[in-house]
Design a protein around this motif. Sequence first.
Motif, PDB file in Angstrom:
ATOM      1  N   ARG A  60     -23.128  84.368 112.124  1.00 43.18           N
ATOM      2  CA  ARG A  60     -23.924  84.354 110.898  1.00 43.18           C
ATOM      3  C   ARG A  60     -23.170  84.836 109.667  1.00 43.18           C
ATOM      4  O   ARG A  60     -23.725  84.859 108.572  1.00 43.18           O
ATOM      5  N   LYS A  61     -21.922  85.225 109.823  1.00 41.17           N
ATOM      6  CA  LYS A  61     -21.141  85.702 108.692  1.00 41.17           C
ATOM      7  C   LYS A  61     -19.903  84.829 108.490  1.00 41.17           C
ATOM      8  O   LYS A  61     -19.492  84.085 109.380  1.00 41.17           O
ATOM      9  N   ALA A  62     -19.324  84.953 107.313  1.00 38.42           N
ATOM     10  CA  ALA A  62     -18.077  84.258 107.003  1.00 38.42           C
ATOM     11  C   ALA A  62     -17.259  85.132 106.063  1.00 38.42           C
ATOM     12  O   ALA A  62     -17.783  86.047 105.416  1.00 38.42           O
ATOM     13  N   ASP A  63     -15.951  84.853 106.002  1.00 38.59           N
ATOM     14  CA  ASP A  63     -15.045  85.602 105.116  1.00 38.59           C
ATOM     15  C   ASP A  63     -14.968  84.909 103.763  1.00 38.59           C
ATOM     16  O   ASP A  63     -14.726  83.702 103.682  1.00 38.59           O
ATOM     17  N   ALA A  64     -15.178  85.679 102.714  1.00 40.97           N
ATOM     18  CA  ALA A  64     -15.149  85.142 101.350  1.00 40.97           C
ATOM     19  C   ALA A  64     -13.896  85.609 100.623  1.00 40.97           C
ATOM     20  O   ALA A  64     -13.391  86.713 100.874  1.00 40.97           O
ATOM     21  N   VAL A  65     -13.388  84.767  99.726  1.00 44.79           N
ATOM     22  CA  VAL A  65     -12.227  85.095  98.896  1.00 44.79           C
ATOM     23  C   VAL A  65     -12.594  84.817  97.440  1.00 44.79           C
ATOM     24  O   VAL A  65     -12.918  83.678  97.081  1.00 44.79           O
ATOM     25  N   LEU A  66     -12.562  85.852  96.601  1.00 48.05           N
ATOM     26  CA  LEU A  66     -12.895  85.722  95.188  1.00 48.05           C
ATOM     27  C   LEU A  66     -11.669  86.051  94.351  1.00 48.05           C
ATOM     28  O   LEU A  66     -11.030  87.090  94.549  1.00 48.05           O
ATOM     29  N   SER A  67     -11.340  85.186  93.400  1.00 51.83           N
ATOM     30  CA  SER A  67     -10.175  85.386  92.549  1.00 51.83           C
ATOM     31  C   SER A  67     -10.625  85.587  91.097  1.00 51.83           C
ATOM     32  O   SER A  67     -11.346  84.756  90.545  1.00 51.83           O
ATOM     33  N   PHE A  68     -10.203  86.719  90.487  1.00 49.07           N
ATOM     34  CA  PHE A  68     -10.613  87.065  89.119  1.00 49.07           C
ATOM     35  C   PHE A  68      -9.382  87.041  88.204  1.00 49.07           C
ATOM     36  O   PHE A  68      -8.700  88.057  88.034  1.00 49.07           O
ATOM     37  N   ALA A  69      -9.090  85.895  87.605  1.00 48.35           N
ATOM     38  CA  ALA A  69      -7.937  85.799  86.707  1.00 48.35           C
ATOM     39  C   ALA A  69      -8.159  86.596  85.432  1.00 48.35           C
ATOM     40  O   ALA A  69      -7.215  87.101  84.822  1.00 48.35           O
ATOM     41  N   ASP A  70      -9.422  86.725  85.019  1.00 49.70           N
ATOM     42  CA  ASP A  70      -9.714  87.430  83.774  1.00 49.70           C
ATOM     43  C   ASP A  70     -10.252  88.832  84.003  1.00 49.70           C
ATOM     44  O   ASP A  70     -10.776  89.469  83.099  1.00 49.70           O
ATOM     45  N   GLY A  71     -10.170  89.305  85.248  1.00 49.34           N
ATOM     46  CA  GLY A  71     -10.728  90.612  85.571  1.00 49.34           C
ATOM     47  C   GLY A  71      -9.843  91.766  85.141  1.00 49.34           C
ATOM     48  O   GLY A  71      -8.617  91.637  85.044  1.00 49.34           O
TER      49      GLY A  71
END
Length: 528
Positions: A60-71
């Motif tokens: 029921r879960k998955a691995d997420a990848v978030l990229s913040f170029a402006d963070g």
Amino acid sequence: MKTNVLIGSLLLFSCLQASAQPSFPKSGEEDREGIMSEAYWKIWNRDVQEKIDRDIEKNRKADAVLSFADGRPGTEVRIEQVSHDFIFGAHIFNFDQLGTKERNDRYKSLYGTLFNSATIAFYWNAFEMQPGRLRFKGEYWDTEEYWNKVEEPKMQPHWRRPASDPVVEFCESRGIRLHGHTLVWGNRRWQYPNWIADELMTGEEKAKMAPLVKEYASKNNTLRADEFTEAYERLSPKKLAGMLPDFTKKIADVQRRRIVEIAEYYQGRIHSWDVVNESAKDYALGNLAEGEELCKSWYGLMPGEYDYKALKTAEEVFPESVALNINDYYRDGKGKAYADQVKGLLARGCRIDIMGSQMHQLGAKGSRSASEGAEIETPQIVWDRLGSFGETGVPIHMSEVTIASPGNGKRDWAIQAVLTRNMFRLWFSVEPVMGITWWNVVDDCGAAGESSTSGLFTRNMEPKTAYYALNELVNEEWKTRKTILLPESGIVRFRGFKGKYRVTWTDRFGQTQISEFYLKNDGDGFGN
């Protein structure tokens, strides 16, 4: 106006959440008051619970990848899951029928908060009471005002059968997934209109049928299987079709017409349909043989190969975006007959998108017995049955779930809550399962013969302990919420439950940014 109604309903739901939540044991070690027996906790032991936990984490879960170029490195990234990919549903058969506006508002508030899917009633006998008069649009006797004045709602022919348009429009206003139930079903009490035999048979055919049915059957025109004589039993389907050529053609035509009319009216607005309901027993009895024009169903006379023909018609007239379901409760060992039926239909080219599995074993008596350690819907039984269904390769919907309290005492409510928590955790953990639908939300609002204590709420819409148990799972344990400091790399990784997410952060210019994404597979996320 719709916004005001929505806000009012959400306020009612907030009151439910804010009220004192009763405690209930979640394991044998915590069950100090002996709510469940030692025998029950031996079945639902620590090893079982740990396996369920592992399977939930895996499936029921998955691995997420978030990229913040402006963070801005070091800023807080707030991650909030706003909806589930998994279906948590309930039927909505008591729409506006509970007797007061307060009850109805509280009932409606559950859809879009606890439940993200609603099963809508399309039972033929109440949907088309007279030939050709389909109850799409609401009339006065479908209104809240009407039902608030009715002294004995259960005596009304459309109790639990609201007109469909008002319900569809309400669900659409809440963003609720819609599921139609049911297009084709042989049941003479709940599905087939009484006018079928009278309208479809010629006078000559009625005369031929008269000696084959008992006297009371000929009066009510139901043609149920248990109302036929021994002479009927000796006739083959082929012989019967030869005796009843007009009826044989017309009953097939009227089944097709029903599917076509509803499909043309709603197009893709309703997301899934139980196209065929409870046909596995006919399959197991050999009543659905290929090539037969008429079926000697255990229900009574039905179109030949009605399961196959219904699915092929539905595939022809519904958009591809609409999921076509087959639905059943039939049990023979590990559900072999039902699984074999689905495999056979798939092999013949039928499209089956979802396989519904009903569970009504935990009525009041079943729940009491289970709490005492009886082997009813144990983890192994569920794993075996769903494993058999999973061999079809079709996703599984726990489509009609009954978990009743044995009575109305405090301990009875606690028993229902423990059963609810453990059964939902188990079903949620099984990989092919895509959803779970609770059947009767409110006590004493089921069909005749169903347990009167199978609701999550009392008849007065007061929450029972099981409501809190389910809400805790759906809206707390199984929703991912995280706050993570953005690293120098600008990349955030996390593992969460599958569904829709909202991410909030501050960019390098000090501006608050909000983005949304769906997490369904490993590696999903967004970049900017």
